[in-house]
Design a protein around this motif. Structure first.
Motif, mmCIF file in Angstrom:
data_model
loop_
_atom_site.group_PDB
_atom_site.id
_atom_site.type_symbol
_atom_site.label_atom_id
_atom_site.label_comp_id
_atom_site.label_asym_id
_atom_site.label_seq_id
_atom_site.Cartn_x
_atom_site.Cartn_y
_atom_site.Cartn_z
ATOM 1 N N ASP A 45 39.096 75.727 60.023
ATOM 2 C CA ASP A 45 39.429 76.141 61.205
ATOM 3 C C ASP A 45 39.603 75.222 62.355
ATOM 4 O O ASP A 45 39.674 75.628 63.535
ATOM 5 C CB ASP A 45 38.252 77.250 61.529
ATOM 6 N N GLY A 46 39.598 73.927 61.982
ATOM 7 C CA GLY A 46 39.940 72.820 63.067
ATOM 8 C C GLY A 46 38.433 72.245 63.563
ATOM 9 O O GLY A 46 38.575 71.430 64.291
ATOM 10 N N LEU B 267 41.955 60.501 70.713
ATOM 11 C CA LEU B 267 42.872 59.922 69.678
ATOM 12 C C LEU B 267 43.497 61.073 68.809
ATOM 13 O O LEU B 267 44.369 60.841 68.318
ATOM 14 C CB LEU B 267 42.079 58.842 69.131
ATOM 15 N N LEU B 268 42.798 62.233 68.533
ATOM 16 C CA LEU B 268 43.142 62.960 67.636
ATOM 17 C C LEU B 268 43.910 64.205 68.226
ATOM 18 O O LEU B 268 44.254 65.064 67.470
ATOM 19 C CB LEU B 268 42.012 63.383 66.599
ATOM 20 N N ILE C 80 34.603 69.191 68.351
ATOM 21 C CA ILE C 80 33.970 68.073 67.585
ATOM 22 C C ILE C 80 32.481 68.132 67.842
ATOM 23 O O ILE C 80 32.234 68.099 69.012
ATOM 24 C CB ILE C 80 34.445 66.732 67.929
ATOM 25 N N ARG C 81 31.683 68.191 66.825
ATOM 26 C CA ARG C 81 30.091 68.019 67.021
ATOM 27 C C ARG C 81 29.991 66.949 66.364
ATOM 28 O O ARG C 81 29.835 66.435 65.167
ATOM 29 C CB ARG C 81 29.590 69.058 66.371
ATOM 30 N N VAL C 82 29.394 66.082 67.207
ATOM 31 C CA VAL C 82 28.772 64.655 66.467
ATOM 32 C C VAL C 82 27.268 64.727 66.530
ATOM 33 O O VAL C 82 26.741 64.754 67.693
ATOM 34 C CB VAL C 82 29.358 63.459 67.566
ATOM 35 N N LEU D 45 41.212 61.401 58.265
ATOM 36 C CA LEU D 45 41.192 61.458 56.719
ATOM 37 C C LEU D 45 40.661 62.853 56.142
ATOM 38 O O LEU D 45 41.323 63.494 55.368
ATOM 39 C CB LEU D 45 40.554 60.122 56.111
ATOM 40 N N SER D 46 39.506 63.085 56.933
ATOM 41 C CA SER D 46 38.768 64.458 56.258
ATOM 42 C C SER D 46 39.804 65.574 56.556
ATOM 43 O O SER D 46 39.887 66.618 55.934
ATOM 44 C CB SER D 46 37.672 64.602 56.998
ATOM 45 N N GLN D 47 40.494 65.644 57.721
ATOM 46 C CA GLN D 47 41.403 66.732 58.211
ATOM 47 C C GLN D 47 42.531 66.738 56.997
ATOM 48 O O GLN D 47 43.047 67.804 56.606
ATOM 49 C CB GLN D 47 41.917 66.604 59.315
ATOM 50 N N LYS D 48 43.085 65.739 56.749
ATOM 51 C CA LYS D 48 44.326 65.757 55.658
ATOM 52 C C LYS D 48 43.802 66.018 54.452
ATOM 53 O O LYS D 48 44.648 66.487 53.456
ATOM 54 C CB LYS D 48 45.027 64.414 55.825
ATOM 55 N N ALA D 49 42.452 65.583 53.879
ATOM 56 C CA ALA D 49 41.994 65.683 52.837
ATOM 57 C C ALA D 49 41.339 67.246 52.450
ATOM 58 O O ALA D 49 41.325 67.630 51.226
ATOM 59 C CB ALA D 49 40.936 64.586 52.328
#
Lengths: 160, 288, 759
Positions: free
Chosen positions: C221-222, C243-244, C251-253, C277-281
């Motif tokens: 869900d993004g 950047l993204l 984003i929760r950091v 990478l995590s988004q794409k994978a």
């Protein structure tokens, strides 16, 4: 790669694991046995953050293969405390502010214990040379060395 | 992807057999403090790892013929704890005990240090000065060679394919003899030697009657500096003799400029260390 | 401000994270794992300077086990925009290019592509299958070389800022700055003694023991979760969102425990890559730098080329100062030449000062902050020159500094006027110290140097929540790199009047507390402390209101003392005091939970000054320097937890020892770093050092309720010049270049031998 089956003892408990022949003991501890207390600072034996004992001898876990551990007894930071009782070194490090960020601390504690097990009454110079293989960037070593000296003195008192 | 195998043979014959079967792709694993670092850096990808720590002859220290036979895979910490060895050969022992940190000492071996063949290997100069003889086992059987003949160049030994360094023999020590090893490193610990110097000498009263000088990190291989030994032998280790030995060491140097030292610096230090090491060796010999 | 009697502040309790850290339980960046996680690895440029003509990652993507591949195409192009990053300023256009190269590879080790795979071995194999076509260009590493006409140009669009008229030709000099006070030329005209020297320093690394590490998990869900070792997780969130192309709320950091930062972890390297990478994978991706990658591709500080000139009258009054500082920024503009220039003469009240600074790009990694960024570099030059001046004048080096010391009301050469500061007190404490009063042993010598750092305030959000039993959680949003969470809990306990062990501090993630600027600038104890004190004061105010309501009196008839609400006087009435625990137990019936919060941009950070004294012995035959005795003196405001203040004073001093004697980046002629490991990047080890004595001088900062000044950065500023001065006084040889490693010192001693023999 065909994996190696190893039976060893870690912190007094029997363990079994499968590892690739080229996997280090550090990788096995962290990634397979869930023991993330030993840290990788360099992977080449230059920083001591992965210090463990192997058959009672102080060593860098990044410089041993998991495969070599067949029949060995390994001691990590997780085995220093006895039940809910911290080892005197652990207590003293907290009391004496001998850690700031704390990432080098497991390595220093394992190395310091190995020292006191062998030499219960070290001089400041002996402590510094024994711990030369453990890098700390935060403390400048002063409070670490003092902590070890104080524990040595206190353990000597207790032993009397 | 290459398949690396691991084996821990219990006998030398088995180890030699494994080495032969791998056809040059095998590497001996003693302490692993060089092998694992090189594998991690990507400069080595052995087809087979042959762990020699279960072979008795390689992991024991035996007193024999008035001297000592040190198994090539004995770890440095154990060597440091061997009282008789330390008393007889303090220079050899202190040199081996300078290889890396206490953690490295718990695993590293003199045999591994020698076979890694770094020009700066700490064990080499003192063993050269001591006149150590190496026992090597291979497909063609056993042979011996003086330690100063082992190194062929940086990272290369004269061992033939499939040969294993089994042990290091130190001769019986004459009375009134002593040895010492000094190295120059920028910090107090944890550095590769910029220069390493081992001196072994025998005294008769105030006179040095025999001397051998090993010099490391100043040439592609460790060197036996015969001229330096000759300068010390027959002298009273006075400043003139020491300076002659220093000059011989400086002349023998063929160092490089690298991230650890310059040619000029290494050459100068070679002379400084031989003087200092000679005096320590003499003091240990009880003759000064 | 009168000396306040504290109950908790100034004591030395155990830190709240102590048990976890001494047992190995504490989770640092590489200690976080998620089911199904992939391993991410970065492909790095083998060239110091090259145009990237094409990248074909298709073979890598096709390798079984590889689940995602990214290149610069996967990151949103950024506009030319400057944002703060810790104590430095960064340009987003450059940040995205540093995270992943676009048009050019600008240093050996520059990230060019990345993969995520099921195992580390597969990831490494996949990197080998990425085909990159480079057109190799000439490179330049050294700062002086990069400034020369004809030097290889890194950025064709770069024109030197701060030069009139604006240049038309590209340059590696990104910026020229200057500061002036009075008239330096006139000042030098009346000087009776003039000293001038050139200095150089090599690039050095912060040397944190923990490599960069993060774990990113992007959901369908993004939404993104990210665990990372960082000095500023809000900063990480900000960079990743830009950047993204994500909204910050997506984003929760979570800040992992951090194994050292010193400024080097105030920027991003792996995080945007891991998230993409995590988004794409569609799976979590864990990325951990090797030690080699840390050295090659994170943010070491600048090397420099400097010139300092001082003019004084014979009575020891410095009448003019003139300096030029050229600092390397690495691959993109943004060296700390600004702070270097500003701090340079800040310790001194000099009427006529002229400082010029240059920000110079070169083919090395982009510099990141390193503990008082820039100040240690200019201090090496300035403090060494002050010592030379002391020798020429025949004056004691502390007396010379006292004669010219900045005080409250001194106008600095870079603009502001000092409020209450403690330099004079620190100098006097150094002079009165047992170390300084005992003469150096024969054959050894002593050096002294001073140092300054501004310290910052900036944004902090904090909260205090009272549990139903009256124990308190204080919530802040800054990773604890030096023990600050103990100090925050102590200030809260002090303010509330309850025992320290009834207060637990936590460091919340970016979704659970308001925005916080990075941990840096020596700001956390100051700014977060302020925010926590404010939060706690809200709690106290609410408690007083509730007690007043119960007692049916006005709130200002109720005081808070020792953890209890009490009537302000007997006139108000006789009421049993109400403890925090009591009030908390009744909270539901009295209006709801008792919480306080505060969000500030903290002003009034007090600058800090340090004075270091060091005794050395030099082996003239080998050039080996032994540190025999070291005293670190500093005005620390109020030492909330003295042990951790001492720790900062010791740790910074020892980093300075390494910087002085052995640390440096060594490049080969291809611009490749030769010493990318702890073996040959030589940081001090325990046997290199004696105990580091500390003398804390408490000159409270008048703008903070507890007088707090930042303390973390000042201690790295004086050491190199103190050691250099000790060596000069021991050997007669003044080193001007760092590091003063044995081969260099030995060569300098040999070169000086004829001169010294003649003297």
């Amino acid at each position: 790669m065909s994996r190696v089956h190893v039976s060893a003892v870690v912190n007094g408990e029997p363990v079994e694991f499968l590892c690739d022949p080229t996997q280090t003991l550090l990788d096995v501890l962290r990634d397979q046995l869930g023991l993330t207390g030993s840290k990788e600072g360099c992977g080449s034996g230059d920083c001591g953050a992965c210090s463990v004992t192997i058959d009672g001898r102080l060593a860098c876990a990044c410089l041993a293969l998991g495969a070599e551990m067949e029949g060995c007894s390994i001691g990590t930071i997780e085995g220093l405390a006895q039940g809910d009782q911290l080892h005197p070194l652990q207590k003293k490090f907290v009391e004496a502010a001998a850690l700031q960020c704390g990432v080098c601390t497991p390595g220093f504690l394992v190395a310091s214990k190995a020292l006191l097990d062998r030499n219960p009454d070290p001089t400041e110079t002996e402590i510094r040379y024994w711990l030369a293989g453990n890098l700390c960037r935060c403390t400048g070593y002063d409070k670490i060395v003092r902590a070890v000296m104080e524990v040595a003195a206190e353990m000597k008192e207790t032993a009397r | 992807m290459q398949q690396t195998t691991y084996a821990a043979p219990r006998s030398l014959d088995e180890a030699v057999g494994l080495m032969a079967a791998a056809g040059g792709a095998a590497r001996i694993l003693a302490g692993g403090t060089d092998l694992l670092v090189q594998m991690r850096a990507g400069s080595l990808a052995p087809g087979a790892i042959v762990d020699v720590k279960k072979i008795a002859e390689m992991t024991t220290i035996v007193e024999e013929a008035g001297g000592f036979r040190i198994g090539a895979a004995v770890n440095a910490a154990e060597i440091g704890e061997h009282d008789a060895l330390r008393r007889a050969w303090p220079g050899v022992v202190e040199a081996i005990n300078l290889i890396g940190s206490k953690q490295v000492q718990g695993r590293a071996s003199a045999g591994g240090n020698l076979c890694n063949a770094s020009p700066a290997a700490d064990s080499a100069p003192a063993l050269v000065a001591a006149g150590a003889i190496l026992a090597v086992q291979g497909p063609k059987g056993r042979r011996q060679l003086p330690v100063e003949k082992l190194h062929a160049g940086p990272g290369r030994t004269m061992l033939e394919r499939g040969e294993i360094l089994v042990s290091i023999a130190l001769p019986a020590r004459p009375a009134h003899s002593g040895d010492a090893y000094l190295r120059l490193i920028p910090r107090t610990e944890m550095d590769i030697a910029v220069v390493g110097c081992g001196v072994s000498l025998a005294m008769e009263g105030d006179t040095c009657v025999a001397a051998r000088v090993g010099l490391g990190a100043v040439a592609p291989t460790v060197m036996l500096v015969e001229a330096a030994g000759a300068a010390l032998a027959g002298s009273r280790l006075d400043e003139a003799a020491l300076e002659k030995a220093a000059a011989a060491c400086r002349a023998a140097c063929r160092p490089i400029d690298d991230k650890r030292g310059t040619i000029a610096y290494r050459t100068k230090i070679a002379g400084v260390l031989v003087k200092r090491a000679a005096l320590i060796a003499a003091r240990r010999a009880g003759g000064h | 401000m009168s000396a306040r009697q504290f109950k908790v502040v100034g004591t030395r309790p155990s830190r709240p994270d102590g048990a976890d850290k001494v047992t190995g339980r504490a989770r640092f960046g590489a200690d976080w794992n998620m089911p199904g996680q992939l391993v991410g690895r970065v492909l790095r440029s083998p060239h110091a300077h090259a145009v990237i003509e094409s990248i074909d990652a298709s073979k890598a993507a096709a390798l079984p086990g590889v689940k995602a591949v990214v290149t610069s195409a996967d990151f949103v192009e950024q506009e030319n925009r400057i944002v703060p990053a810790g104590e430095m300023q960064v340009n987003l256009r450059d940040v995205t290019r540093n995270v992943m190269a676009r048009e050019k590879a600008l240093y050996h080790g520059h990230a060019v592509a990345a993969v995520a795979a099921t195992t580390d071995a597969i990831a490494r194999e996949a990197l080998g299958l990425v085909e990159v076509r480079y057109r190799v260009l000439p490179h330049v590493v050294d700062v002086e070389d990069a400034m020369k006409p004809g030097a290889p140009i890194l950025h064709d669009h770069l024109r030197t800022d701060g030069v009139e008229p604006r240049p038309t030709e590209p340059s590696n000099v990104a910026k020229r700055i200057d500061f002036a006070k009075g008239d330096a030329a006139k000042g030098f005209a009346v000087a009776e003694v003039v000293v001038e020297r050139r200095f150089r320093t090599a690039p050095v690394h912060q040397g944190y023991i923990e490599p960069h590490a993060c774990l990113a998990s992007a959901a369908e869900d993004g939404q993104v979760q990210l665990w990372t070792t960082t000095q500023g997780h809000f900063q990480v969130r900000g960079f990743c969102s830009r950047l993204l192309g994500l909204e910050t709320s997506q984003i929760r950091v979570m800040a992992a425990e951090i194994g050292g930062g010193f400024g080097g972890k105030t920027v991003v390297y792996l995080e945007p890559v891991a998230v993409r990478l995590s988004q794409k994978a569609g799976r979590p991706v864990k990325m951990v730098m090797t030690r080699e990658e840390v050295f090659r591709a994170s943010g070491p500080t600048s090397g420099s080329s400097m010139r300092v000139k001082l003019g004084a009258t014979r009575d020891g009054r410095i009448v003019a100062a003139d300096a030029t500082f050229a600092l390397q920024a690495g691959a993109f503009p943004g060296s700390p030449v600004g702070p270097a220039s500003m701090c340079s003469f800040a310790c001194y009240d000099i009427d006529n000062v002229k400082v010029e600074g240059f920000d110079v790009v070169s083919n090395r990694p982009k510099v990141a902050a390193y503990r008082a960024p820039g100040a240690p570099i200019s201090a090496w030059a300035v403090e060494s020159t002050i010592d030379i001046l002391a020798q020429e004048l025949g004056m004691d080096p502390i007396d010379l500094r006292l004669r010219n010391a900045a005080k409250e009301g001194t106008k600095t050469h870079y603009g502001p006027t000092f409020n209450r500061i403690g330099l004079v007190e620190a100098l006097e404490a150094a002079k009165a110290s047992e170390h300084y009063r005992s003469p150096p042993r024969p054959g050894t010598a002593r050096g002294v140097a001073a140092g300054f750092w501004f310290n910052v305030g900036a944004d902090s959000s904090a909260a205090a929540h009272v549990g139903e039993d009256g124990t308190v959680t204080v919530i802040s949003g800054n990773p604890d790199i030096g023990g600050s969470r103990a100090a925050l809990a102590m200030m809260a306990a002090e303010e509330l009047g309850i025992p320290y062990d009834k207060v637990r501090p936590i460091i919340a993630d970016t979704a659970s507390i308001g925005f916080n600027f990075v941990t840096g600038g020596s700001r956390v104890t100051f700014a977060n402390g302020l925010a926590i004190i404010n939060s706690v004061r809200e709690v106290i105010a609410e408690c007083r209101r509730r007690a007043a309501k119960l007692w049916e009196v006005e709130p200002d008839a109720v005081v808070w003392e020792n953890g209890e609400a009490k009537p302000a006087s007997t006139n108000v009435g006789t009421f049993e005091p109400l403890s925090l625990a009591k009030l908390a137990g009744m909270a539901g019936k009295m209006g709801g939970p008792i919480n306080g919060h505060s969000q500030i941009n903290a002003q009034g950070a007090g600058p800090g000054f340090g004075v270091h004294v060091v005794d050395v012995e030099v082996d003239r035959d080998t050039g080996i320097v032994t540190i025999l005795r070291y005293t670190s003196v500093q005005d620390v405001g109020t030492a909330i937890h003295p042990s951790y203040v001492e720790g900062q004073m010791q740790g910074g001093a020892v980093q300075g020892v390494g910087w002085a004697l052995n640390e440096e980046y060594i490049y080969d002629r291809n611009g490749k770093l030769e010493n990318a490991g702890f073996l040959d990047y030589r940081m001090p080890v325990a046997s290199d050092l004696p105990m580091i004595e500390t003398i804390m001088v408490e000159v409270p900062n008048p703008t903070h309720p507890y007088g707090v000044r930042g303390v973390g950065e000042v201690p790295i500023v004086p050491p190199m010049a103190a050691i250099g001065s000790a060596i000069a006084r021991c050997t007669g040889v003044r080193m001007t270049n760092l590091p003063m490693s044995p081969p260099r010192l030995s060569a300098a001693l040999d070169a000086a031998a004829p001169r010294l023999a003649a003297e």
